[in-house]
Scaffold this motif. Structure first.
Motif, PDB file in Angstrom:
ATOM      1  N   SER A 122      36.715  28.560  44.983  1.00 10.40           N
ATOM      2  CA  SER A 122      37.817  28.184  44.089  1.00 10.40           C
ATOM      3  C   SER A 122      38.700  29.382  43.775  1.00 10.40           C
ATOM      4  O   SER A 122      39.929  29.264  43.723  1.00 10.40           O
ATOM      5  CB  SER A 122      37.253  27.596  42.789  1.00 10.40           C
ATOM      6  N   GLN A 123      38.081  30.544  43.578  1.00 12.85           N
ATOM      7  CA  GLN A 123      38.848  31.751  43.290  1.00 12.85           C
ATOM      8  C   GLN A 123      39.690  32.167  44.487  1.00 12.85           C
ATOM      9  O   GLN A 123      40.847  32.571  44.332  1.00 12.85           O
ATOM     10  CB  GLN A 123      37.900  32.883  42.896  1.00 12.85           C
ATOM     11  N   CYS A 124      39.128  32.057  45.681  1.00 12.26           N
ATOM     12  CA  CYS A 124      39.873  32.398  46.906  1.00 12.26           C
ATOM     13  C   CYS A 124      41.090  31.489  47.059  1.00 12.26           C
ATOM     14  O   CYS A 124      42.204  31.959  47.324  1.00 12.26           O
ATOM     15  CB  CYS A 124      38.950  32.272  48.114  1.00 12.26           C
ATOM     16  N   ALA A 125      40.877  30.185  46.885  1.00 17.48           N
ATOM     17  CA  ALA A 125      41.987  29.242  47.016  1.00 17.48           C
ATOM     18  C   ALA A 125      43.024  29.444  45.913  1.00 17.48           C
ATOM     19  O   ALA A 125      44.233  29.328  46.146  1.00 17.48           O
ATOM     20  CB  ALA A 125      41.457  27.809  46.989  1.00 17.48           C
ATOM     21  N   GLY A 126      42.542  29.753  44.704  1.00 19.52           N
ATOM     22  CA  GLY A 126      43.462  29.996  43.597  1.00 19.52           C
ATOM     23  C   GLY A 126      44.328  31.218  43.828  1.00 19.52           C
ATOM     24  O   GLY A 126      45.536  31.199  43.567  1.00 19.52           O
ATOM     25  N   ASN A 127      43.724  32.288  44.352  1.00 20.01           N
ATOM     26  CA  ASN A 127      44.496  33.499  44.644  1.00 20.01           C
ATOM     27  C   ASN A 127      45.544  33.234  45.713  1.00 20.01           C
ATOM     28  O   ASN A 127      46.683  33.724  45.634  1.00 20.01           O
ATOM     29  CB  ASN A 127      43.558  34.618  45.090  1.00 20.01           C
ATOM     30  N   ALA A 128      45.166  32.466  46.728  1.00 20.69           N
ATOM     31  CA  ALA A 128      46.133  32.112  47.769  1.00 20.69           C
ATOM     32  C   ALA A 128      47.215  31.191  47.209  1.00 20.69           C
ATOM     33  O   ALA A 128      48.369  31.227  47.656  1.00 20.69           O
ATOM     34  CB  ALA A 128      45.423  31.436  48.942  1.00 20.69           C
ATOM     35  N   GLY A 129      46.835  30.377  46.218  1.00 24.13           N
ATOM     36  CA  GLY A 129      47.799  29.473  45.603  1.00 24.13           C
ATOM     37  C   GLY A 129      48.907  30.207  44.865  1.00 24.13           C
ATOM     38  O   GLY A 129      50.064  29.764  44.855  1.00 24.13           O
ATOM     39  N   VAL A 130      48.577  31.335  44.253  1.00 26.15           N
ATOM     40  CA  VAL A 130      49.590  32.127  43.543  1.00 26.15           C
ATOM     41  C   VAL A 130      50.687  32.569  44.500  1.00 26.15           C
ATOM     42  O   VAL A 130      51.874  32.641  44.133  1.00 26.15           O
ATOM     43  CB  VAL A 130      48.927  33.359  42.883  1.00 26.15           C
ATOM     44  N   MET A 131      50.292  32.870  45.742  1.00 31.18           N
ATOM     45  CA  MET A 131      51.263  33.389  46.708  1.00 31.18           C
ATOM     46  C   MET A 131      52.358  32.379  47.044  1.00 31.18           C
ATOM     47  O   MET A 131      53.479  32.774  47.386  1.00 31.18           O
ATOM     48  CB  MET A 131      50.547  33.799  48.001  1.00 31.18           C
ATOM     49  N   ARG A 132      52.069  31.108  46.950  1.00 27.58           N
ATOM     50  CA  ARG A 132      53.035  30.093  47.382  1.00 27.58           C
ATOM     51  C   ARG A 132      54.297  30.079  46.517  1.00 27.58           C
ATOM     52  O   ARG A 132      55.401  30.300  47.026  1.00 27.58           O
ATOM     53  CB  ARG A 132      52.349  28.724  47.431  1.00 27.58           C
ATOM     54  N   PRO A 133      54.208  29.801  45.211  1.00 30.89           N
ATOM     55  CA  PRO A 133      55.453  29.817  44.421  1.00 30.89           C
ATOM     56  C   PRO A 133      56.092  31.193  44.334  1.00 30.89           C
ATOM     57  O   PRO A 133      57.321  31.309  44.243  1.00 30.89           O
ATOM     58  CB  PRO A 133      54.987  29.335  43.033  1.00 30.89           C
ATOM     59  N   MET A 134      55.275  32.262  44.388  1.00 33.03           N
ATOM     60  CA  MET A 134      55.848  33.605  44.340  1.00 33.03           C
ATOM     61  C   MET A 134      56.623  33.927  45.623  1.00 33.03           C
ATOM     62  O   MET A 134      57.665  34.594  45.586  1.00 33.03           O
ATOM     63  CB  MET A 134      54.741  34.643  44.135  1.00 33.03           C
ATOM     64  N   PHE A 135      56.130  33.446  46.763  1.00 33.35           N
ATOM     65  CA  PHE A 135      56.845  33.649  48.020  1.00 33.35           C
ATOM     66  C   PHE A 135      58.178  32.899  47.997  1.00 33.35           C
ATOM     67  O   PHE A 135      59.211  33.433  48.426  1.00 33.35           O
ATOM     68  CB  PHE A 135      55.989  33.166  49.190  1.00 33.35           C
ATOM     69  N   ILE A 136      58.166  31.677  47.485  1.00 35.95           N
ATOM     70  CA  ILE A 136      59.405  30.901  47.383  1.00 35.95           C
ATOM     71  C   ILE A 136      60.377  31.580  46.424  1.00 35.95           C
ATOM     72  O   ILE A 136      61.583  31.644  46.685  1.00 35.95           O
ATOM     73  CB  ILE A 136      59.095  29.459  46.922  1.00 35.95           C
TER      74      ILE A 136
END
Length: 341
Positions: A98-112
């Protein structure tokens, strides 16, 4: 008749909503900027990133929650999203997954957000009025792009390319953040001194309360810094690296204060703000030390560290977006001065 009334009601609602947005976020008239809208977008991007980290990411990889059920209801979407978010996290299980997926999730809106403001800067440079116009369309494009990025795999775009881009940007931002805080502190000091002078012009001696407030703020911030250093010495010593970091922070605070006191145009309020910020940076360093002998927080989630970091980031971004896109900077008289700065 019914359709006419419905059309009239819809028009009234839309007009009222537009008027409310115009009042809250400023107008798009000649000579104005889109600074309020830009700051709001940054705030929403941070909120979406936190939502992705603590709700969306864990929910998808654990196949639970309403977000996962929504995507699973779309034919073929559930499997595609699950595979995209599991990319690079296959070797983890349970909370670590869950932590791995959550960390990767942060990258999505920040990349946009990263792409959005790059294109916004380019468009504004070519056509300056685009800084204040078409924000409903910009918001729609932003959120649509965030929705699309849900289907893009974590690697290599997010956990590869953008992760290293963000790391480099974060290092630069730490330096810029100190400059921003210095700017905030100097403006804070100048504002209260000006209020003191105005009060003295109206009634001599009445402006002393503003100067006393400046001194009180300095005393409070320095007291917090001293207490912070004492706490760091108490809980995070026991190994040479932590002791050196804390000691260097204390020496830096003392040196900076002496320089301000001996200078002609110094501001003790500015020194006190940066001193407290230095203590926060010191805490961030020593609390991340992998040596458990001198780090009692090892293995714990630094909630306060995250809260303070987010608060400072929000202040820095808001101040940058607000001050550097202020209307007076875009006037003819100040245009050349802004460029030279």
């Amino acid at each position: 008749m019914g359709s006419t009334l419905s059309l009239a009601a819809t028009y009234c609602c839309c007009t009222s909503a537009a008027s409310l947005c115009n009042s809250c976020l400023g107008s798009t008239a000649e000579g104005t900027t889109g600074r309020k809208r830009a700051v709001l977008l940054l705030t929403l991007a941070i909120a979406v990133a936190l939502f992705f980290q603590y709700s969306v990411g864990p929910g998808i990889v654990q196949e639970s929650g309403w977000i996962w059920r929504t995507y699973r209801a779309i034919p073929g979407a559930g499997k595609l999203v699950f595979k995209a978010w599991m990319e690079g996290c296959d070797g983890f299980e349970g909370d670590t997954l869950s932590q791995c997926a959550g960390n990767a999730g942060v990258m999505r809106p920040m990349f946009i957000t990263f792409l959005f403001f790059i294109f916004q800067a380019i468009a504004t440079h070519v056509q300056p009025q685009l800084n204040r116009e078409a924000w409903p369309a910009k918001y729609a494009i932003f959120f649509f792009a965030v929705l699309i990025c849900m289907f893009i795999p974590n690697s290599p775009l997010f956990t590869g390319f953008f992760l290293w881009t963000a790391r480099i940007g974060a290092a630069v931002f730490v330096v810029l953040q100190q400059i921003i805080l210095i700017d905030v502190a100097y403006n804070w000091n100048d504002d209260w001194v000006e209020k003191s002078n105005e009060a003295d012009r109206i009634s001599f001696g009445s402006g002393g309360s503003w100067l006393q407030a400046i001194v009180g703020a300095c005393v409070f911030l320095y007291a917090c810094s001293i207490v912070g250093i004492a706490v760091l010495y108490s809980y995070f010593t026991g190994c040479s690296e932590n002791t050196w970091v804390i000691t260097l922070t204390l020496i830096g605070i003392l040196a900076m204060t002496v320089i301000q006191l001996t200078g002609q145009d110094g501001s003790l309020l500015t020194s006190s703000v940066i001193s407290l910020y230095a203590v926060y940076l010191c805490f961030s360093i020593v609390s991340k030390n992998p040596n458990g002998v001198c780090n009692p927080n090892l293995g714990q989630n630094g909630v306060w560290d995250s809260v303070i970091g987010l608060t400072l980031t929000a202040i820095s971004l808001a101040w940058t977006g607000w001050s550097w896109s202020a209307e007076y900077r875009l006037t003819v008289d100040n245009a050349q001065r802004t460029k030279s700065m």
